[in-house]
Design an enzyme around this catalytic site. Structure first.
Site: not given
Ligand code: NAD
Length: 286
Positions: A73-74, A120, A170, A172, A182, A190, A222-223
């Protein structure tokens, strides 16, 4: 010798973290992942039961191996930072050593060092609220989970990242352009992450010869993105307006991360690299 990567923020096979792990594995890296504590059980049991086997297939036909899954848990740096209600929460009490400092200590004990750190993860409890309606608590929570979490991970990992190593996060485009929807301070988070990428590139570069970059990714279903609620609209918008009119695959982001982590990118640090079919370059929709 093969490189070792720690990918923080993998809890299923739909997000960018999973795709990055795959691209790094395809390039020969050993993969460790950090999984958010509340998602740990379901992720590990799905992995064990073979639920992800289809998405584990690498280009050479072999399956991606995850050497070890660490609960993480970050938003907590050390055990002293964890409030009682979290400590006693059933899901958290079921595992241990999941604060950032403890995870790094465990990785050090298990493997000694890493070469690649990937962040990520993001979380904004009020992401669906406009900034004008965001509470102080929600805003600070977004910054804590999505921005400071990176500083903390890099700070703690840096002593065990081999010189010449690489760190990637990562981001946005909502950090620099208005993306209504957002919210909750996620756009602010971000912006902080991108600014920190430059400062951390300087500090980690001078201290340890580690490169620090961030990938500004286009929309992926993604989720986390589904929880924001406008992801299908953003994918359609990109398809209609980006220079490259194709859906963005997570693999394209994964491959960029593998490039940035490799010696091919040995002079790239402090950069925001767009992997978005070029959408960031457009001034108006057409
Ligand atoms: P994702 O749901 O696969 O990943 C997010 C992860 O963060 C999840 O696994 C979640 O369990 C974890 N998480 C949340 N709080 C946490 C905590 N306190 N400690 C540890 N882990 C924690 O979704 P994603 O969209 O792939 O996100 C990954 C990165 O990509 C993020 O930084 C997101 O902002 C970025 N991003 C996503 C998109 C998009 O459209 N999906 C676009 C640009 C950037």
């Amino acid at each position: 010798k093969g490189k070792r990567a720690f990918v923080a923020g993998v809890a299923d096979d739909n997000g960018y973290g999973w795709a990055i792990a795959k691209s790094l594995a395809a390039a020969g890296a050993e993969i460790l992942v950090g999984t958010w504590v509340p998602a740990l059980n379901i992720f590990e049991s799905s992995l064990r039961r073979g639920k992800f086997d289809e998405s584990r297939v690498l280009p050479d036909g072999s399956l991606m191996e995850i050497t070890k899954v660490y609960p993480l848990d970050a938003v907590f740096d050390t055990l002293e930072d964890v409030p009682e209600d979290v400590k006693s929460n059933k899901r958290y009490a079921g595992s241990s050593n999941w604060t950032v400092a403890e995870v790094v200590e465990s990785v050090k004990k298990d493997f000694g060092s890493i070469d690649i750190l990937v962040h990520s993860l993001a979380n904004g409890p009020e992401v669906t609220k406009p900034l004008l309606e965001t509470s102080r608590k929600g805003y600070l929570a977004a910054l804590s989970a999505s921005s400071y979490s990176y500083i903390s991970l890099l700070k703690h990992f840096l002593p065990i990242i081999n010189p010449g190593g690489s760190s990637i996060s990562l981001t946005y485009i909502a950090s620099e352009r208005i993306i209504p929807g957002y919210g909750g301070g996620m756009s602010s988070a971000k912006a902080a992450l991108e600014s920190d990428t430059r400062v951390l590139a300087f500090e980690a570069g001078r201290k340890q010869r580690v490169r620090v970059n961030t990938i500004s990714a286009g929309p992926l279903r993604s989720r986390a993105a589904k929880a924001i609620g406008f992801i299908d609209m953003m994918i359609d918008y990109s398809l209609a307006n980006a220079p490259l009119q194709k859906e963005l695959s997570a693999e394209e982001v994964g491959n960029t991360a593998a490039f940035l982590a490799s010696p091919l990118a040995s002079a790239i640090t402090g950069a925001v690299v767009y992997v978005d079919n070029g959408l960031n370059a457009m001034g108006v929709g057409v």
